[in-house]
Scaffold this active site. Structure first.
Site, mmCIF file in Angstrom:
data_model
loop_
_atom_site.group_PDB
_atom_site.id
_atom_site.type_symbol
_atom_site.label_atom_id
_atom_site.label_comp_id
_atom_site.label_asym_id
_atom_site.label_seq_id
_atom_site.Cartn_x
_atom_site.Cartn_y
_atom_site.Cartn_z
ATOM 1 N N ILE A 157 0.834 -1.206 0.000
ATOM 2 C CA ILE A 157 0.000 0.000 0.000
ATOM 3 C C ILE A 157 0.870 1.258 0.000
ATOM 4 C CG2 ILE A 157 -1.730 1.312 1.308
ATOM 5 C CD1 ILE A 157 -2.680 -1.479 2.431
ATOM 6 N N ASP A 176 11.119 2.652 6.064
ATOM 7 C CA ASP A 176 10.738 1.237 6.143
ATOM 8 C C ASP A 176 11.973 0.500 6.646
ATOM 9 O OD1 ASP A 176 8.401 -0.666 4.510
ATOM 10 O OD2 ASP A 176 10.230 -1.629 5.255
ATOM 11 N N MET A 207 2.187 1.061 7.897
ATOM 12 C CA MET A 207 2.895 -0.126 8.401
ATOM 13 C C MET A 207 1.960 -0.940 9.287
ATOM 14 S SD MET A 207 3.669 2.487 10.639
ATOM 15 C CE MET A 207 4.794 2.922 11.934
ATOM 16 N N ALA A 235 -3.744 2.853 8.520
ATOM 17 C CA ALA A 235 -3.113 1.556 8.826
ATOM 18 C C ALA A 235 -3.823 0.904 10.009
ATOM 19 C CB ALA A 235 -1.624 1.753 9.084
ATOM 20 N N ARG A 236 -3.365 1.163 11.218
ATOM 21 C CA ARG A 236 -3.996 0.594 12.405
ATOM 22 C C ARG A 236 -4.073 1.657 13.494
ATOM 23 N NH1 ARG A 236 -6.000 -2.495 9.669
ATOM 24 N NH2 ARG A 236 -5.807 -4.756 9.558
ATOM 25 N N ASP A 260 -8.656 6.711 9.370
ATOM 26 C CA ASP A 260 -9.618 5.681 8.966
ATOM 27 C C ASP A 260 -9.754 4.639 10.069
ATOM 28 O OD1 ASP A 260 -11.344 4.531 6.973
ATOM 29 O OD2 ASP A 260 -9.861 2.941 6.728
ATOM 30 N N GLU A 265 -11.561 0.964 18.262
ATOM 31 C CA GLU A 265 -12.739 1.013 17.387
ATOM 32 C C GLU A 265 -13.624 -0.238 17.491
ATOM 33 O OE1 GLU A 265 -10.490 1.377 13.716
ATOM 34 O OE2 GLU A 265 -10.987 -0.663 13.128
ATOM 35 N N HIS A 297 -13.008 2.827 9.195
ATOM 36 C CA HIS A 297 -12.254 1.693 8.615
ATOM 37 C C HIS A 297 -12.838 1.284 7.250
ATOM 38 C CE1 HIS A 297 -9.324 -1.522 10.189
ATOM 39 N NE2 HIS A 297 -9.291 -1.527 8.870
HETATM 40 P P1 NAD Z 1 2.844 -4.806 3.620
HETATM 41 O O1 NAD Z 1 3.250 -5.928 4.512
HETATM 42 O O2 NAD Z 1 2.894 -4.989 2.152
HETATM 43 O O3 NAD Z 1 3.714 -3.507 3.977
HETATM 44 C C1 NAD Z 1 4.000 -3.109 5.268
HETATM 45 C C2 NAD Z 1 5.362 -2.437 5.230
HETATM 46 O O4 NAD Z 1 5.595 -1.881 6.523
HETATM 47 C C3 NAD Z 1 6.505 -3.425 4.936
HETATM 48 O O5 NAD Z 1 7.308 -2.927 3.873
HETATM 49 C C4 NAD Z 1 7.285 -3.456 6.254
HETATM 50 O O6 NAD Z 1 8.664 -3.650 6.077
HETATM 51 C C5 NAD Z 1 6.968 -2.091 6.836
HETATM 52 N N1 NAD Z 1 7.150 -1.995 8.267
HETATM 53 C C6 NAD Z 1 7.120 -2.963 9.197
HETATM 54 N N2 NAD Z 1 7.368 -2.431 10.416
HETATM 55 C C7 NAD Z 1 7.566 -1.103 10.241
HETATM 56 C C8 NAD Z 1 7.868 -0.027 11.113
HETATM 57 N N3 NAD Z 1 8.005 -0.211 12.431
HETATM 58 N N4 NAD Z 1 8.005 1.203 10.588
HETATM 59 C C9 NAD Z 1 7.862 1.405 9.270
HETATM 60 N N5 NAD Z 1 7.579 0.416 8.388
HETATM 61 C C10 NAD Z 1 7.426 -0.822 8.879
HETATM 62 O O7 NAD Z 1 1.380 -4.411 4.095
HETATM 63 P P2 NAD Z 1 0.313 -3.588 3.259
HETATM 64 O O8 NAD Z 1 -0.567 -4.534 2.492
HETATM 65 O O9 NAD Z 1 0.967 -2.468 2.548
HETATM 66 O O10 NAD Z 1 -0.583 -3.016 4.465
HETATM 67 C C11 NAD Z 1 -0.066 -2.031 5.343
HETATM 68 C C12 NAD Z 1 -1.012 -1.845 6.490
HETATM 69 O O11 NAD Z 1 -2.230 -1.259 6.033
HETATM 70 C C13 NAD Z 1 -1.512 -3.159 7.118
HETATM 71 O O12 NAD Z 1 -0.610 -3.691 8.007
HETATM 72 C C14 NAD Z 1 -2.775 -2.738 7.771
HETATM 73 O O13 NAD Z 1 -2.464 -2.286 9.067
HETATM 74 C C15 NAD Z 1 -3.259 -1.577 6.923
HETATM 75 N N6 NAD Z 1 -4.504 -1.860 6.201
HETATM 76 C C16 NAD Z 1 -5.566 -1.046 6.429
HETATM 77 C C17 NAD Z 1 -6.760 -1.245 5.756
HETATM 78 C C18 NAD Z 1 -7.951 -0.334 5.962
HETATM 79 O O14 NAD Z 1 -9.049 -0.636 5.483
HETATM 80 N N7 NAD Z 1 -7.789 0.811 6.618
HETATM 81 C C19 NAD Z 1 -6.864 -2.305 4.852
HETATM 82 C C20 NAD Z 1 -5.748 -3.118 4.644
HETATM 83 C C21 NAD Z 1 -4.572 -2.886 5.314
#
Ligand code: NAD
Length: 331
Positions: A157, A176, A207, A235-236, A260, A265, A297
């Site tokens: 993402i 990252d 992340m 993200a979270r 989001d 939540e 979300h």
């Molecule tokens: P991904 O695993 O492809 O990417 C996550 C990246 O974060 C990786 O490159 C990882 O190396 C990096 N990372 C790990 N720890 C870190 C840190 N402490 N600081 C900085 N970077 C760090 O995951 P993704 O598919 O890109 O999803 C990212 C996040 O988006 C998910 O973990 C989830 O929390 C969130 N998400 C939210 C929704 C929503 O509806 N709001 C939906 C899907 C995912």
């Protein structure tokens, strides 16, 4: 004939289940119940199972599933922290998830939140609602081309988000722990989150949430941010200490936030609480804060996501039934 049962399948999933079943010529049934000790008997006569659990998944289910000849449980979302993977493995149950169902859905929505902050759409809405069509400084905006955007977490993402802001001409930086090579034309990696945040006019979080980044965005982090910078969190919720965020906004340490997700939540999202009191006073304060945009979300919630979550979990199930393995496995 192979038979799969989908638990807690709501109405919007059914067309995608039926489409997949017809394409693969597999019998797939669905029930609205969650898979629990009380409902596990429904699996009698089935070979595979998909679920979309949000609460705890009872570990006592694993030996029962094994006894019933079930080899796997396919979670239809990315999150799998609710499963005791060790217990599952002990009982030869493969747990799978859908790690990436539509990164574009979340990336585009994150950009939308960023644009809303930068172009002050919240303030514009308020003015138009009272028919105040004047041009006042509170709605004077900036241009993304002139901004530095920090993307924290450059995975599926985050990388798309970086590309979107780059297309607007922004200076895109990021952090990252595992920076990918070959992205020099899109993003400049910093050595730490703090380093990226200090330089940014807009910080976009992408992340995963772990114990070690719980409340990463706290009093200290907000003090590092520019006073006119914005925070976007798709993200979270636990990545942000909500109290610290509200304090930082009130103290004008940052200019605004679009979220989001919220750290507590779960009792509210998803659900319709219209007309009911929000008992969580922190959530209430967040919802009512003039410098906060909150959505529930919804970043993931697109046609393609719902289709992919439903059908990739069925793909994972079938693969295990046919080959005893899948790339979707998490244990
Ligand atoms: P991904 O695993 O492809 O990417 C996550 C990246 O974060 C990786 O490159 C990882 O190396 C990096 N990372 C790990 N720890 C870190 C840190 N402490 N600081 C900085 N970077 C760090 O995951 P993704 O598919 O890109 O999803 C990212 C996040 O988006 C998910 O973990 C989830 O929390 C969130 N998400 C939210 C929704 C929503 O509806 N709001 C939906 C899907 C995912």
């Amino acid at each position: 004939m192979t038979k799969i049962l989908c638990f807690n399948a709501n109405e919007e999933r059914i067309p995608f289940i039926e489409e997949w079943a017809a394409t693969h010529k597999i019998k797939v049934d669905y029930v609205s119940e969650f898979l629990t000790l009380e409902t596990v008997h429904m699996l009698e006569g089935y070979d595979g199972v998909t679920v979309a659990h949000v609460g705890d998944f009872d570990s006592n289910l694993y030996p029962i599933l094994k006894e019933m000849g079930i080899k796997q449980v396919a979670q239809r979302t990315a999150g799998y922290e609710i499963f005791d993977l060790e217990e599952a493995s002990k009982n030869d149950i493969i747990i799978t998830n859908v790690p990436s169902y539509s990164p574009e859905s979340i990336a585009e929505y994150s950009l939308m939140l960023g644009l809303q902050l930068v172009r002050k759409s919240h303030q514009l809405d308020k003015k138009v609602a009272v028919r105040d069509f004047s041009w006042t400084q509170d709605i004077r905006a900036r241009v993304i081309k002139d901004m530095t955007v920090a993307v924290i977490g450059v995975g599926h993402i985050g990388l798309l988000v970086a590309k979107l802001y780059k297309a607007f001409g922004a200076n895109v930086i990021g952090y990252d722990p595992y920076p990918k090579a070959g992205l020099e034309d899109i993003i400049t990696f910093c050595d730490s989150v703090e380093d990226a945040v200090k330089q940014a006019d807009l910080v976009s979080l992408h992340m995963p949430a772990f114990k070690d980044n719980y409340h990463l965005f706290n009093d200290e982090m907000f003090k590092l941010m520019k006073n006119d910078a914005y925070l976007v969190n798709c993200a979270r919720g636990t990545l942000v200490d909500t109290s610290s965020l509200l304090n930082a906004l009130d103290a004008k340490e940052i200019a605004g936030a679009a979220l989001d997700v919220y750290e507590n939540e779960a009792p509210y999202v998803p659900g319709n609480h219209e007309g009911k009191e929000i008992e969580d006073s922190l959530f209430k304060e967040l919802l009512e804060h003039p410098k906060v945009t909150f959505y529930h979300h919804c970043a993931y919630y697109t046609d393609v996501s719902v289709r992919n979550m439903t059908q990739f979990a069925l793909d994972a199930t079938l693969e295990i039934l046919q080959t005893n393995d899948t790339n979707y496995r998490v244990n």
